[in-house]
Design an enzyme around this catalytic site. Structure first.
Site, mmCIF file in Angstrom:
data_model
loop_
_atom_site.group_PDB
_atom_site.id
_atom_site.type_symbol
_atom_site.label_atom_id
_atom_site.label_comp_id
_atom_site.label_asym_id
_atom_site.label_seq_id
_atom_site.Cartn_x
_atom_site.Cartn_y
_atom_site.Cartn_z
ATOM 1 N N GLU A 1 11.813 -11.952 -19.968
ATOM 2 C CA GLU A 1 11.303 -10.636 -19.585
ATOM 3 C C GLU A 1 10.209 -10.175 -20.538
ATOM 4 O O GLU A 1 9.216 -9.566 -20.119
ATOM 5 C CB GLU A 1 12.447 -9.623 -19.535
ATOM 6 N N ASN B 1 1.108 0.249 5.950
ATOM 7 C CA ASN B 1 1.617 -0.489 4.806
ATOM 8 C C ASN B 1 2.397 -1.678 5.339
ATOM 9 O O ASN B 1 3.301 -1.514 6.157
ATOM 10 C CB ASN B 1 2.534 0.389 3.947
ATOM 11 N N GLY B 2 2.055 -2.883 4.880
ATOM 12 C CA GLY B 2 2.765 -4.070 5.334
ATOM 13 C C GLY B 2 1.808 -5.176 5.731
ATOM 14 O O GLY B 2 0.633 -5.170 5.377
ATOM 15 N N GLU C 1 1.938 -9.200 -17.690
ATOM 16 C CA GLU C 1 1.669 -8.202 -16.650
ATOM 17 C C GLU C 1 0.631 -7.181 -17.063
ATOM 18 O O GLU C 1 -0.262 -6.837 -16.287
ATOM 19 C CB GLU C 1 2.963 -7.455 -16.295
ATOM 20 N N HIS D 1 11.592 -31.075 -26.784
ATOM 21 C CA HIS D 1 11.439 -31.893 -25.587
ATOM 22 C C HIS D 1 10.066 -31.699 -24.941
ATOM 23 O O HIS D 1 9.939 -31.748 -23.720
ATOM 24 C CB HIS D 1 12.561 -31.586 -24.599
ATOM 25 N N TRP E 1 -3.712 -1.872 -1.536
ATOM 26 C CA TRP E 1 -3.690 -3.106 -2.322
ATOM 27 C C TRP E 1 -4.078 -4.200 -1.354
ATOM 28 O O TRP E 1 -3.341 -4.536 -0.435
ATOM 29 C CB TRP E 1 -2.303 -3.338 -2.903
ATOM 30 N N LYS F 1 6.387 -9.121 -19.412
ATOM 31 C CA LYS F 1 5.761 -7.830 -19.708
ATOM 32 C C LYS F 1 4.402 -8.020 -20.364
ATOM 33 O O LYS F 1 3.434 -7.325 -20.047
ATOM 34 C CB LYS F 1 6.662 -6.995 -20.635
ATOM 35 N N CYS G 1 0.847 -1.185 0.000
ATOM 36 C CA CYS G 1 0.000 0.000 0.000
ATOM 37 C C CYS G 1 0.886 1.240 0.000
ATOM 38 O O CYS G 1 2.103 1.158 0.112
ATOM 39 C CB CYS G 1 -0.899 0.024 1.233
ATOM 40 N N ARG H 1 1.285 1.930 -5.932
ATOM 41 C CA ARG H 1 1.545 0.987 -4.847
ATOM 42 C C ARG H 1 0.288 0.253 -4.408
ATOM 43 O O ARG H 1 0.352 -0.657 -3.575
ATOM 44 C CB ARG H 1 2.149 1.728 -3.650
ATOM 45 N N LYS I 1 3.734 -2.342 -6.881
ATOM 46 C CA LYS I 1 5.155 -2.167 -7.192
ATOM 47 C C LYS I 1 6.069 -3.064 -6.378
ATOM 48 O O LYS I 1 7.035 -3.586 -6.884
ATOM 49 C CB LYS I 1 5.541 -0.694 -6.977
#
Length: 626
Positions: A480, A101-102, A487, A503, A75, A484, A2, A27, A602
Site C-alpha cells: 500500500e 457516467n459509465g 499514485e 531471488h 474522465w 500511494k 465521470c 471523479r 475514484k
C-alpha cells in the site's frame, strides 16, 4: 468514470450545477460542462480542463440562466478531453441534452446504425449515441423514448436527460453506475455521489439498476424497467457538508489522513459492547460459520491491499485459510468457490465494476458474500448477503487513506468476531485484543503526532525510484505504501517481500537507492534486519518504519520512522499512516496535483458487461455476464 449532477427548482440552476460539479471533480477532471433550459432552448456550455474554466466561461453561471439543468465532469474514456468530446451532448434537433457516467459497450454498432439513419455526430464519445437514440425514438412521449433508448444500451450508465418539451423536468436512468436523487423543498436533484447534494439536502433516494425517474420541482417519480411506478424509501444522510470540505487543510488528502483517528473510532464504537464485538446485520450462525472451509477476500487497488493485511489477522485468529484475489482476475478465473466459501468483497464506493462482477460470479457458485463498503445503498451493499459498513464518511481525494484504514478496522472486527464464534480464541486473549482494538484511534493519532519530520524525510528519500520491503503483515503495508507513492507523486515505487530480495530483485539495488523497510512485526524483526544489512551493503540508503523503542533498527537504518507499540496483528493500521504522509509530502514537494492525480479517478465503471434480454413486452431487462 465521470460525475453527473442535475437540478430543477425555482432558483438559478447553473450555480447549483457548478457547485455540485466541484464536489464531484474527484471523479473526473479533464473536461466539464452544463446544459440549462432557458427561453425554450437548451444552452450548453462546456470546456476542456477543470471546472474553474467552466466557471470563468459562464461567469459563475450568470451567463447561463434557467432553473433546470444538468452538469458533467469527465474522465475521458472515448475520445480525447476536448471541448467537443465534453458533455453534455445535444441531439441534432436540439430537443435533448444528455450527461452520462459509465461505458456504452455497443456504441460502435449503435453509431453506425445512427449514421445510416442520417444522424450527425459531433464527438468521438460513446455518450453521443444516447442522445441521438432519444431523438430517434421520441414521438411526443419522452418516457417511452427513455425506455426504448435504455433497451438498446449495453454496458454501464447513469444518465441525466433534459428535453425542451418538458422544461422543468429532468429524467435519469441507472444501470451499473451510481446515481442518487436528492429530495428538496420545491426543488429536486440528482448526482453521482451524495457529496454533491449535502449542501442542499440530506434526504436522498437510491436508485436500483434498471430503474429510471422523472424529477420536477415538486415531485420525484421512480419507475422500473417496464414503466411501472415504484415506491422508493427516502434515506437520511448522516454527515454534514463540512465533512466534504477541506476544513482549512491545503488538500483533501491531508485532511482525510488527519481524520483517520475519528474514522476508525466511528467504525469501532457501534460494534464493541461490554468488551465483545457485535456485528449488526451479520447473522450467520455458529453452525453456518463452522461449515466455511475457506474465505476469499476480493477487491481492487488499495482495498485489495487492505484485504492482504486483513488476511493475516483472520488466519492468525480464526485458523481458517484465506485467499486474497484481485477482483479483476477473480471474475475471469473460473474460481473454486462453492457453498462452503465465505467471500469478503471490499470497496470504498461499493460501485467498483470488477469487484461487482467478481461478487456476482461467487454468488452464482453458491458462496455467501459479505460486503465491506463505505456507501450505503451502493451496488455491492445491495448485492451482498450481509454488509459491514466502514463509516469512513466522504473521501474526496482520489488516493484513499481513511478508506483503507477503516476497511482494515472492519476486517479486524470480523476476525475477532469469527474467532470467538468458532471457538478459536480463549477468553483472556479475546478480551485483550478487543481492548487493544479500542485503542487504535488514539494510537493512530499518536502516530501522526510523533512523525513531524516526514516532510524532511520525503525530500531526502523520494527523489527517484523507491523500493519498499517487508515481511508478512509488513509486506502488505509496503504494498500500500508503494501504491500511494506511485499514485500521487508519480515516482516509480515497487514493493517486494523482503525475503525474496536474494531471488533476483537485489540486482536492482545500487548506490544511494532509496529503500523503505517496514519492520513492525516483532517476530520477524531479525529477518528483516538482515535484509536491511543486505541492501545497505550494496549502497542503498534505508528509511525504516518500526515500533517505538526498537534500538536494533536505529543501529542499521539511515533514518527511522516510529509508530507506537501495538499488537502485531493490528500493526498495519498504524504503519500505513506514515507512508501515506511520506507520499503526500513527496507529491507536494514535486508540485503534483495531490487530490486529483493524472490518469486516475475514484472508481471506474469499465468492464461491467451486460447483455440485453427481450421481455414479452419488448421492454428491457438485463443479465450480467460472468
Amino acid at each position: 468514470m465521470c460525475g453527473i449532477v442535475g437540478f430543477t427548482g425555482a432558483r438559478a440552476a447553473a450555480p447549483v450545477l457548478l457547485g455540485g460539479l466541484e464536489r464531484l471533480e474527484y471523479r473526473g477532471y479533464d473536461s466539464a460542462g452544463i446544459a440549462v433550459f432557458h427561453d425554450g432552448a437548451i444552452q450548453v456550455e462546456k470546456v476542456s480542463g477543470r471546472i474553474a474554466r467552466l466557471r470563468e466561461k459562464t461567469e459563475d453561471g450568470a451567463l447561463t440562466p434557467g432553473s433546470a439543468g444538468i452538469g458533467h465532469t469527465r474522465w475521458a474514456t472515448h475520445g480525447a478531453p476536448t471541448d467537443l468530446n465534453a458533455h453534455p451532448h445535444l441531439s441534432n434537433d436540439g430537443r435533448f441534452a444528455v450527461v452520462h457516467n459509465g461505458i456504452i459497450e455497443n456504441y460502435l454498432e449503435l453509431r453506425k446504425e445512427l449514421i445510416r439513419d442520417g444522424y450527425v455526430f459531433q464527438s468521438e464519445t460513446d455518450t453521443e449515441t444516447i442522445v441521438h437514440l432519444l431523438e430517434k425514438y421520441y414521438d411526443g412521449d419522452i418516457k417511452t423514448a427513455v425506455m426504448k433508448t435504455a433497451a438498446r444500451l449495453e454496458g454501464s450508465y447513469a444518465l441525466g436527460i433534459v428535453c425542451t418539451d418538458t422544461p422543468d423536468a429532468l429524467y435519469v436512468v441507472r444501470e451499473a453506475s451510481p446515481l442518487i436523487l436528492g429530495v428538496g423543498v420545491e426543488e429536486n436533484y440528482f448526482a453521482s455521489d451524495v457529496t454533491a447534494l449535502v449542501s442542499h439536502t440530506k434526504n436522498v433516494i437510491y436508485l436500483d439498476d434498471g430503474e429510471f425517474a422523472k424529477l420536477t420541482p415538486d415531485s420525484i417519480k421512480v419507475f422500473d424497467c417496464t414503466g411501472c411506478e415504484v415506491k422508493k424509501p427516502v434515506s437520511r444522510v448522516t454527515w454534514s457538508v463540512e465533512a466534504a470540505e477541506k476544513g482549512g487543510y491545503e488538500h483533501f488528502m491531508l485532511k482525510e489522513i488527519m481524520e483517520q483517528p475519528a474514522a476508525v473510532k466511528a467504525a469501532l464504537t457501534p460494534r464493541i459492547h461490554d468488551g465483545r464485538v457485535q456485528l449488526d446485520g451479520f447473522e450467520l450462525s455458529a453452525e453456518e460459520l463452522g461449515g466455511v472451509s475457506k474465505i476469499i477476500i476480493t477487491a481492487c487497488g488499495s482495498a485489495y491491499y487492505a484485504g492482504c493485511s486483513g488476511r493475516y489477522a483472520i488466519e492468525h485468529l480464526c485458523r481458517v485459510p484465506v485467499q486474497v484475489e484481485l477482483a479483476s482476475e477473480l471474475r475471469y478465473a473460473d474460481p473454486m468457490v462453492d457453498e462452503h466459501t465465505l467471500v469478503l468483497v471490499i470497496s470504498q464506493s461499493g460501485e467498483t465494476a470488477d469487484t461487482i462482477a467478481a461478487l456476482r460470479e461467487c454468488k452464482a457458485r453458491g458462496a455467501k458474500v459479505i460486503g465491506i463498503v463505505n456507501v450505503v445503498g451502493s451496488t455491492i451493499a445491495k448485492l451482498s448477503d450481509h454488509v459491514l459498513y466502514t463509516f469512513a464518511g466522504p473521501e474526496i481525494a482520489v488516493a484513499t487513506t481513511k478508506g483503507f484504514t477503516t476497511q482494515l478496522t472492519v476486517l479486524y472486527l470480523f476476525a475477532l468476531y469469527l474467532a470467538e464464534k468458532l471457538g478459536r480464541i480463549d477468553a483472556d486473549s479475546y478480551a485483550a485484543l478487543v481492548k487493544e482494538l479500542q485503542h487504535l484511534p488514539r494510537r493512530i493519532q499518536q502516530t501522526i503526532d510523533m512523525n513531524w519530520q516526514l516532510p524532511k524525510l520525503a525530500s531526502r528519500y523520494a527523489s527517484h525510484s523507491l523500493f519498499f520491503i517487508g515481511r508478512n503483515t509488513d509486506y502488505a503495508v509496503a504494498l500500500e505504501g508503494a501504491l500511494k507513492m506511485k499514485e500521487i507523486s508519480y515516482l516509480h515505487a515497487e514493493s517486494y517481500a523482503a525475503g525474496e530480495l536474494k531471488h533476483g530483485t537485489i540486482a536492482l539495488i545500487e548506490e544511494n537507492q532509496p529503500v523503505i523497510a517496514v519492520c513492525c512485526n516483532e517476530a520477524l524483526m531479525d529477518k528483516t534486519l538482515s535484509n536491511i544489512v543486505e541492501v545497505k551493503a550494496r549502497g542503498a540508503k534505508v528509511l525504516a518504519l518500526s515500533c517505538k523503542g526498537n534500538k536494533k533498527i536505529v543501529s542499521q537504518a539511515d533514518d527511522v520512522i516510529f509508530i507506537p507499540r501495538v499488537e502485531t496483528v493490528f500493526s498495519a493500521a498504524l504503519a500505513v499512516v506514515p507512508l501515506q504522509l511520506l507520499a503526500y509530502y513527496a507529491a507536494k514537494e514535486k508540485g503534483c496535483d495531490i487530490d486529483k492525480p493524472k490518469n486516475l479517478a475514484k472508481f471506474c465503471a469499465k468492464g461491467h458487461k451486460t447483455r440485453l434480454i427481450r421481455s414479452p413486452t419488448r421492454l428491457w431487462r438485463y443479465k450480467t455476464l460472468s
